[in-house]
Motif scaffolding. Structure first.
Motif, PDB file in Angstrom:
ATOM      1  N   ARG A 196       0.660  -1.224   0.198  1.00 35.44           N
ATOM      2  CA  ARG A 196      -0.111   0.007  -0.156  1.00 35.44           C
ATOM      3  C   ARG A 196       0.777   1.292   0.205  1.00 35.44           C
ATOM      4  O   ARG A 196       0.536   2.256  -0.686  1.00 35.44           O
ATOM      5  CB  ARG A 196      -0.927   0.150   1.164  1.00 35.44           C
ATOM      6  CG  ARG A 196      -2.053  -0.901   0.995  1.00 35.44           C
ATOM      7  CD  ARG A 196      -3.189  -1.077   2.203  1.00 35.44           C
ATOM      8  NE  ARG A 196      -4.414  -1.819   1.842  1.00 35.44           N
ATOM      9  CZ  ARG A 196      -4.375  -3.095   2.108  1.00 35.44           C
ATOM     10  NH1 ARG A 196      -3.150  -3.807   2.600  1.00 35.44           N
ATOM     11  NH2 ARG A 196      -5.411  -3.946   1.897  1.00 35.44           N
ATOM     12  N   SER A 231       1.926   1.889  -3.487  1.00 36.57           N
ATOM     13  CA  SER A 231       0.834   2.377  -4.179  1.00 36.57           C
ATOM     14  C   SER A 231       0.545   3.862  -3.933  1.00 36.57           C
ATOM     15  O   SER A 231       0.261   4.454  -5.095  1.00 36.57           O
ATOM     16  CB  SER A 231      -0.846   1.451  -3.929  1.00 36.57           C
ATOM     17  OG  SER A 231      -0.583   0.221  -4.164  1.00 36.57           O
ATOM     18  N   MET A 254       0.818   6.774  -6.968  1.00 37.87           N
ATOM     19  CA  MET A 254      -0.258   7.756  -7.352  1.00 37.87           C
ATOM     20  C   MET A 254      -0.121   9.110  -7.204  1.00 37.87           C
ATOM     21  O   MET A 254      -0.770   9.884  -7.813  1.00 37.87           O
ATOM     22  CB  MET A 254      -1.560   7.387  -6.059  1.00 37.87           C
ATOM     23  CG  MET A 254      -1.533   8.122  -5.046  1.00 37.87           C
ATOM     24  SD  MET A 254      -2.932   7.533  -3.982  1.00 37.87           S
ATOM     25  CE  MET A 254      -4.252   7.635  -5.082  1.00 37.87           C
ATOM     26  N   PRO A 270      -2.317  13.141  -4.046  1.00 33.86           N
ATOM     27  CA  PRO A 270      -3.733  13.534  -4.287  1.00 33.86           C
ATOM     28  C   PRO A 270      -4.260  15.199  -4.435  1.00 33.86           C
ATOM     29  O   PRO A 270      -4.519  15.807  -3.403  1.00 33.86           O
ATOM     30  CB  PRO A 270      -4.422  12.704  -3.325  1.00 33.86           C
ATOM     31  CG  PRO A 270      -3.716  12.757  -1.954  1.00 33.86           C
ATOM     32  CD  PRO A 270      -1.995  12.748  -2.584  1.00 33.86           C
ATOM     33  N   LYS A 276     -11.251  12.614  -6.015  1.00 32.33           N
ATOM     34  CA  LYS A 276     -11.008  11.281  -6.337  1.00 32.33           C
ATOM     35  C   LYS A 276      -9.680  10.798  -5.670  1.00 32.33           C
ATOM     36  O   LYS A 276      -9.743   9.608  -5.144  1.00 32.33           O
ATOM     37  CB  LYS A 276     -11.419  11.234  -7.802  1.00 32.33           C
ATOM     38  CG  LYS A 276     -11.173   9.682  -8.336  1.00 32.33           C
ATOM     39  CD  LYS A 276     -11.512   9.463  -9.805  1.00 32.33           C
ATOM     40  CE  LYS A 276     -11.666   8.208 -10.172  1.00 32.33           C
ATOM     41  NZ  LYS A 276     -10.389   7.663 -10.782  1.00 32.33           N
ATOM     42  N   THR A 277      -8.738  11.298  -6.058  1.00 33.25           N
ATOM     43  CA  THR A 277      -7.380  10.954  -5.492  1.00 33.25           C
ATOM     44  C   THR A 277      -7.402  10.956  -4.248  1.00 33.25           C
ATOM     45  O   THR A 277      -6.654  10.080  -3.597  1.00 33.25           O
ATOM     46  CB  THR A 277      -6.246  11.335  -6.519  1.00 33.25           C
ATOM     47  OG1 THR A 277      -6.236  12.699  -6.254  1.00 33.25           O
ATOM     48  CG2 THR A 277      -6.288  10.830  -8.047  1.00 33.25           C
ATOM     49  N   ARG A 312      -9.588  10.279  -2.105  1.00 34.74           N
ATOM     50  CA  ARG A 312     -10.437   9.275  -1.420  1.00 34.74           C
ATOM     51  C   ARG A 312      -9.776   8.061  -1.569  1.00 34.74           C
ATOM     52  O   ARG A 312      -9.599   7.123  -0.609  1.00 34.74           O
ATOM     53  CB  ARG A 312     -11.655   9.341  -2.231  1.00 34.74           C
ATOM     54  CG  ARG A 312     -12.704  10.028  -1.448  1.00 34.74           C
ATOM     55  CD  ARG A 312     -14.303   9.934  -2.249  1.00 34.74           C
ATOM     56  NE  ARG A 312     -14.320   9.943  -3.448  1.00 34.74           N
ATOM     57  CZ  ARG A 312     -14.433  10.892  -4.547  1.00 34.74           C
ATOM     58  NH1 ARG A 312     -14.619  12.059  -3.937  1.00 34.74           N
ATOM     59  NH2 ARG A 312     -14.705  10.670  -5.594  1.00 34.74           N
ATOM     60  N   GLU A 313      -9.035   7.924  -2.774  1.00 37.32           N
ATOM     61  CA  GLU A 313      -8.286   6.687  -3.037  1.00 37.32           C
ATOM     62  C   GLU A 313      -7.407   6.653  -2.130  1.00 37.32           C
ATOM     63  O   GLU A 313      -6.725   5.505  -1.359  1.00 37.32           O
ATOM     64  CB  GLU A 313      -7.725   6.855  -4.572  1.00 37.32           C
ATOM     65  CG  GLU A 313      -8.627   6.441  -5.471  1.00 37.32           C
ATOM     66  CD  GLU A 313      -8.479   6.579  -6.917  1.00 37.32           C
ATOM     67  OE1 GLU A 313      -7.060   7.011  -7.229  1.00 37.32           O
ATOM     68  OE2 GLU A 313      -9.201   6.739  -7.956  1.00 37.32           O
ATOM     69  N   ALA A 314      -6.395   7.636  -2.011  1.00 42.10           N
ATOM     70  CA  ALA A 314      -5.207   7.707  -0.876  1.00 42.10           C
ATOM     71  C   ALA A 314      -5.519   7.517   0.416  1.00 42.10           C
ATOM     72  O   ALA A 314      -5.233   6.556   1.182  1.00 42.10           O
ATOM     73  CB  ALA A 314      -4.370   8.998  -1.033  1.00 42.10           C
ATOM     74  N   LYS A 361      -8.327   5.922   1.619  1.00 40.09           N
ATOM     75  CA  LYS A 361      -8.796   4.323   1.228  1.00 40.09           C
ATOM     76  C   LYS A 361      -7.597   3.415   1.747  1.00 40.09           C
ATOM     77  O   LYS A 361      -7.271   2.691   2.320  1.00 40.09           O
ATOM     78  CB  LYS A 361      -9.460   3.694   0.341  1.00 40.09           C
ATOM     79  CG  LYS A 361      -9.986   2.253   0.414  1.00 40.09           C
ATOM     80  CD  LYS A 361     -10.837   1.930  -0.545  1.00 40.09           C
ATOM     81  CE  LYS A 361     -11.214   0.458  -0.586  1.00 40.09           C
ATOM     82  NZ  LYS A 361     -10.621  -0.483   0.429  1.00 40.09           N
ATOM     83  N   LEU A 362      -6.496   3.729   0.904  1.00 44.27           N
ATOM     84  CA  LEU A 362      -5.148   3.042   1.072  1.00 44.27           C
ATOM     85  C   LEU A 362      -4.543   3.100   2.428  1.00 44.27           C
ATOM     86  O   LEU A 362      -4.336   2.001   3.175  1.00 44.27           O
ATOM     87  CB  LEU A 362      -4.159   3.258   0.015  1.00 44.27           C
ATOM     88  CG  LEU A 362      -4.290   2.918  -1.472  1.00 44.27           C
ATOM     89  CD1 LEU A 362      -3.455   3.801  -2.379  1.00 44.27           C
ATOM     90  CD2 LEU A 362      -4.032   1.467  -1.467  1.00 44.27           C
ATOM     91  N   ASP A 396      -6.729   1.124   5.158  1.00 41.43           N
ATOM     92  CA  ASP A 396      -6.454  -0.365   5.044  1.00 41.43           C
ATOM     93  C   ASP A 396      -5.121  -0.861   5.427  1.00 41.43           C
ATOM     94  O   ASP A 396      -4.983  -1.978   5.657  1.00 41.43           O
ATOM     95  CB  ASP A 396      -6.632  -0.651   3.243  1.00 41.43           C
ATOM     96  CG  ASP A 396      -8.035  -0.600   2.851  1.00 41.43           C
ATOM     97  OD1 ASP A 396      -9.211  -0.586   3.785  1.00 41.43           O
ATOM     98  OD2 ASP A 396      -8.198  -0.729   1.679  1.00 41.43           O
TER      99      ASP A 396
END
Length: 191
Positions: free
Chosen positions: A84, A87, A91, A94, A98-99, A101-103, A105-106, A109
């Motif tokens: 992660r 990842s 990326m 951000p 959108k990015t 939210r993705e960051a 979430k990573l 997790d």
């Protein structure tokens, strides 16, 4: 001949008001420590977290304002989840919803140890336009086990009061740290 009282100069003394103020780090997702240079912000945070037994991730914002900041920030998570972390690095920072939210979430997790504290030192140097917004969103997501501390000479958050009212942000201002450097270097209290 009487001996002079010996002091362990490796130990630092912090007034109880500073320790009590720093206790708030673990009660909030985001803590902003704001005071001019020389107030002992970094020393107080470093010693407090060391004594608290926190798992500390430390990132400094370079004087150039951010070149390499994201790679260093994302890389901090590598010790807990290399996949992660990589990842996040790939990326890039951000810079949109959108990015972001993705960051987030990573980061959510990643299985972090209890009381993980991410310290970003010299936040006043940050020149990445979306940095405040991203860190506000990261804090608002209230990631379990993650507490963020931004150490800065000057706060730049437009939503400072709103975030504080929501219980997301804890602000330690210079008044709390006032005279700390005198008290730290003079544990006997002589001024």
């Amino acid at each position: 001949m009487p001996k002079a009282k010996e002091y362990n100069t490796r130990n630092l003394y912090f007034p109880s008001r500073i320790t009590k103020a720093l206790d708030g780090i673990f009660d909030h997702p985001l803590t902003l420590i704001e005071a001019p240079m020389g107030y002992g912000k970094t020393t107080a945070v470093r010693e407090y977290l060391r004594n608290a037994g926190a798992d500390t991730l430390w990132q400094e914002v370079p004087a150039d304002g951010g070149d390499g900041f994201w790679d260093g920030f994302a890389g901090l998570f590598g010790e807990f989840d290399n996949e992660r972390s990589q990842s996040l690095i790939h990326m890039r920072f951000p810079d949109n919803a959108k990015t972001a939210r993705e960051a987030i979430k990573l980061i959510k997790d990643i299985r972090l140890p209890e009381n993980t504290v991410l310290v970003v030192e010299d936040w006043q140097n940050i020149s990445i336009p979306a940095a405040n917004t991203f860190f506000e969103q990261l804090a608002e997501s209230r990631i379990e086990r993650l507490h963020i501390v931004l150490v800065t000479r000057a706060a730049k958050f437009a939503r400072l009061h709103e975030l504080a009212l929501k219980g997301v942000l804890y602000h330690i201002a210079k008044q709390t740290l006032e005279f700390a450097s005198k008290e730290i270097t003079n544990p006997a209290g002589y001024i």
